[in-house]
Design an enzyme around this catalytic site. Structure first.
Site: not given
Length: 432
Positions: A42, A14
């Protein structure tokens, strides 16, 4: 001569890899996924429009880029078709620009059923998987019983293998986990309803990459998750099921390690983690809550809130070792705007009193570890959307410099917002 660059997370995932991959894809011919599956999330924001990609490489939003899915990726046919449909509905040509290795293991419904059953059985000791069948699919690969993309070319043989595998899984699901079995005919029919689409995108990914290297074109390898979640080098057993580190590029695509020219590690200006597992600098106070709020720290795939903490130079030093990182991209610097003081973890104090500068390997060795902090002044100025280094406040520059000193690697790219234009490239990985 073309350059080959790997982009990977240097923390717990992340970190903002998707944006940076998208930013740099205007320089490349190929973008390659080499590990993980649709457990990746993503997030790209281009001209205010948000796109979340889970399986298809982030280069798909650039018309000139061919996207490759290497053999190290576990492929869910269902997830692939869903993501393709979402992109094609927006007018993005996927089928002509996506190539898939025939050696990719398939994720099928019994993997998902097993993933959910195991996590439920573990209760409070659960790993914190995304529940998408990633781990069980990798298990089948290592146990040499898995079905692969290449098996889609022979339906009769596929059906025979599927029957044997389902017998194995359904016995456990019914008798041990006390849940419903997975239906053979439905699984077979669902897969072969979309098999022709997948077969039309199959290619020899390894040969394509080596030819690209010969032709002198730029290649970008897009990592998923983060270094500290690597199956071998992460906080085991609270890890993912693939090699998220630079070594995974070679094993997951067939592109040898000597061919990589630059490894870009992505780091947040602080740390986050989703799910269970050790996290030495985790904050449980108002500061942690404020970082989470300002950083919008919720998983792109799961929606789960992320745990937040101060920057951990000890963990990142380990990432530098494992990946041979050439330079960093620091994201979310703007989230730290307005804090009176900031802390950086420079070392760990172990339960026996020993001071260490590199993170332990196994989760059990993190028990009782205390962070040793260095405190730095914060800044009140706004860094959001700043695109010139000289316009950053001095305290922010000092913070970045101190992190560079502690981890021994320069910050080559700075991100000050979610859009691709809200970025400073201080040293271009493809020109380095």
């Amino acid at each position: 001569m073309g350059k080959s660059v790997a982009i990977l997370g240097a923390q717990w995932g992340d970190e903002g890899k998707g944006k940076i991959v998208d930013l740099l894809t205007d320089r490349v011919k190929y973008v390659v996924r080499y590990q993980g599956g649709h457990n990746a999330g993503h997030t790209l924001i281009i001209n205010g429009e948000k796109t979340v990609l889970r399986l298809i490489p982030s280069g798909i939003l650039r018309d000139n880029v061919t996207c490759l899915i290497g053999n190290g990726v576990v492929l869910s046919p269902e997830a692939l078709m869903k993501e393709m449909g979402e992109l094609e509905a927006r007018g993005i040509n996927v089928r002509d620009r996506l190539k898939i290795s025939e050696a990719c293991p398939l994720i099928l419904p019994y993997h998902v059923a097993m993933d959910h059953a195991r996590e439920a059985a573990l209760g409070k000791n659960k790993i914190g998987t995304t529940g998408r069948g990633i781990g069980p699919a990798y298990e089948d690969k290592v146990a040499r019983r898995g079905l692969r993309v290449s098996d889609l070319f022979d339906k009769e043989a596929f059906a025979e293998k599927l029957k044997d595998i389902l017998d194995y899984y359904n016995f456990q699901l019914v008798h041990y986990y006390k849940v419903e079995p997975v239906d053979f005919q439905k699984t077979l029919d669902d897969v072969f309803a979309i098999a022709d689409v997948i077969k039309g995108m199959v290619a020899d990914v390894t040969t394509l990459l080596h030819q690209a290297r010969k032709d002198g074109v730029n290649i970008l390898f897009e990592g998923a998750q983060g270094t500290m979640l690597d199956i071998d080098h992460g906080t085991y057993p609270f890890v993912t099921s693939s090699n998220t580190t630079a070594g995974g590029v070679a094993t997951g695509s067939g592109f040898g390690p000597r061919n990589l020219d630059y490894v870009l590690g992505i780091i947040k200006a602080y740390c986050t983690r989703v799910g269970s597992g050790p996290f030495t600098t985790e904050l449980f106070d108002e500061v942690g809550a404020e970082i989470a709020r300002k950083g919008n720290e919720f998983g792109a795939v799961t929606g789960r809130p992320r745990r937040c903490g101060w920057f951990d130079a000890v963990a990142v030093r380990r990432a530098v070792q494992i990946n041979s990182i050439s330079g960093f991209c620091m994201t979310k610097l703007d989230v730290l705007d307005g804090f009176e003081e900031l802390k950086i973890c420079t070392a760990y104090k172990m339960p026996n009193g020993e001071i260490v500068e590199y993170a332990p390997m196994a989760a059990k060795d993190w028990k009782g570890v205390e962070p040793i902090y260095e405190t730095m002044p914060g800044w009140s100025e706004n860094t959001f959307r700043v695109t010139k280094r000289e316009e950053l406040p001095q305290a922010a520059l000092d913070y970045i410099k101190r992190i560079e000193e502690l981890v021994g690697v320069p910050v080559d790219i700075l991100s000050t917002g979610p859009d691709r234009v809200e970025t400073m490239i201080l040293r271009d990985p493809f020109a380095a």
